[in-house]
Design an enzyme around this catalytic site. Structure first.
Site, mmCIF file in Angstrom:
data_model
loop_
_atom_site.group_PDB
_atom_site.id
_atom_site.type_symbol
_atom_site.label_atom_id
_atom_site.label_comp_id
_atom_site.label_asym_id
_atom_site.label_seq_id
_atom_site.Cartn_x
_atom_site.Cartn_y
_atom_site.Cartn_z
ATOM 1 C CG ASP A 1 -0.427 -0.169 2.540
ATOM 2 O OD1 ASP A 1 0.427 -1.065 2.700
ATOM 3 O OD2 ASP A 1 -0.815 0.572 3.458
ATOM 4 C CG HIS B 1 -1.769 4.293 6.992
ATOM 5 N ND1 HIS B 1 -2.244 3.257 7.756
ATOM 6 C CD2 HIS B 1 -1.152 3.712 5.941
ATOM 7 C CE1 HIS B 1 -1.919 2.100 7.192
ATOM 8 N NE2 HIS B 1 -1.258 2.352 6.076
HETATM 9 ZN ZN LIG Z 1 0.139 0.857 5.395
HETATM 10 ZN ZN LIG Z 2 2.485 -1.471 6.544
#
Ligand SMILES: [Zn+2]
Ligand SMILES: [Zn+2]
Length: 313
Positions: A110, A283
């Site tokens: 990601d 995040h």
């Molecule tokens: Zn991440």
């Molecule tokens: Zn990660």
């Protein structure tokens, strides 16, 4: 001279005088107090929220941008931040062809799926110099594998018939594997890596610029190293998950998250010790932004914001 022409000349003289006065006032004020800007290019997670691109943050100092992580969407978001029209920011340093230096916190997909995009898309639209990329062990191999994966493209664009022969260096990426300590320094920034606690070798980064100190966590359990890296820093950008959201996840994920991510109660404790002037959440996972805001504000009285893509701090 006719009366209407006389009026036009008088109006022009007035406008020139007003412009000169404005210019003089701006010069008297000098350059803006803050030269350094934090641009959130992607505040997302592995989740597929179209409003939150994959993790990517830009620290822009004077006319140069430094990236931290290159999640999916990084190049389009940088392009959006560089444009002027509408709500876009007009930050020219984020024209993707100007991106030269990037740091990666860890090699989870990601945070790195945008790597080939960052290497190849600016090249095919005009970047002439290699990228310089800093990150944990494994970055060199990942870079080499990407070059191999795109071999047909590279060969086709640089052969005798290719349209990128004139700037054949622009697709290169020089990988620099780092360890804790100062990993990069130029006239704009000193960048210091500190170890974080995630599922693989991982680092957070502190940026010291002429006017600001900025710390970015990457993915991590709360660590003393993060507190020490900040210690009253101007901006701390940190990941977070709410307990209510975690409770909806499978047991295996909850165990993983308890070891390798940060909950809102943990972040409140960490921020009380680190004392950032501004805490930016990115995040993040929560049931909703409102739930996240309520949960953290009930535990932490410092200044914090929930980051959104293309916000500038
Ligand atoms: Zn991440
Ligand atoms: Zn990660």
């Amino acid at each position: 001279m006719s009366p209407s022409r006389l009026q036009s000349v008088a109006l022009l003289a007035f406008l020139l005088a007003a412009a000169a006065a404005l210019d003089a006032r701006q010069q008297a004020q000098g350059p803006p107090a803050t030269q350094t800007r934090v641009v959130l290019l992607g505040t997302g997670t592995p989740g597929l929220d179209p409003d939150r691109s994959g993790p990517a943050t830009a620290i822009v100092v004077n006319d140069t941008a430094y990236l931290v992580d290159f999640g999916p969407g990084v190049v389009r978001r940088a392009s959006a931040a560089s444009l002027d029209a509408g709500t876009r920011k007009g930050i020219k340093a984020l024209d993707p062809r100007s991106l030269r230096v990037a740091f990666v916190t860890h090699l989870h997909s990601d945070h790195t799926v945008g790597y080939p995009d960052l290497i190849f898309s600016p090249w095919t639209t005009g970047r002439r110099v290699p990228l310089e990329v800093y990150g944990p062990k494994g970055l060199t191999a990942m870079t080499q594998h990407l070059m191999e994966a795109f071999r047909v493209d590279i060969e086709t664009r640089t052969n005798a018939d290719g349209n990128q022969r004139e700037f054949a260096e622009g697709h290169r990426a020089n990988a620099h594997e780092v360890s804790a300590g100062v990993v990069y320094k130029d006239t704009n920034v000193t960048v210091t890596a500190f170890p974080t606690k995630h599922a693989m070798e991982s680092y957070g980064y502190r940026f010291d610029t002429p006017d600001r100190s900025i710390v970015i966590s990457g993915d991590t359990n709360p660590t003393q190293a993060t507190v020490d890296a900040c210690r009253g820093c101007d901006v701390l950008i940190h990941e977070v998950q709410t307990p209510a959201w975690r409770a909806t996840r499978p047991d295996t994920f909850q165990r993983f998250a308890a070891k390798y991510h940060t909950s809102t109660p943990e972040l409140a404790d960490l921020a009380r010790q680190a004392k950032p002037r501004l805490l930016v959440l990115y995040h993040y996972n929560s049931s909703s932004p409102e739930e996240l805001f309520a949960d953290l504000s009930s535990r932490y009285s410092g200044h914090f914001v929930i980051g959104r893509d293309l916000d500038v701090y």
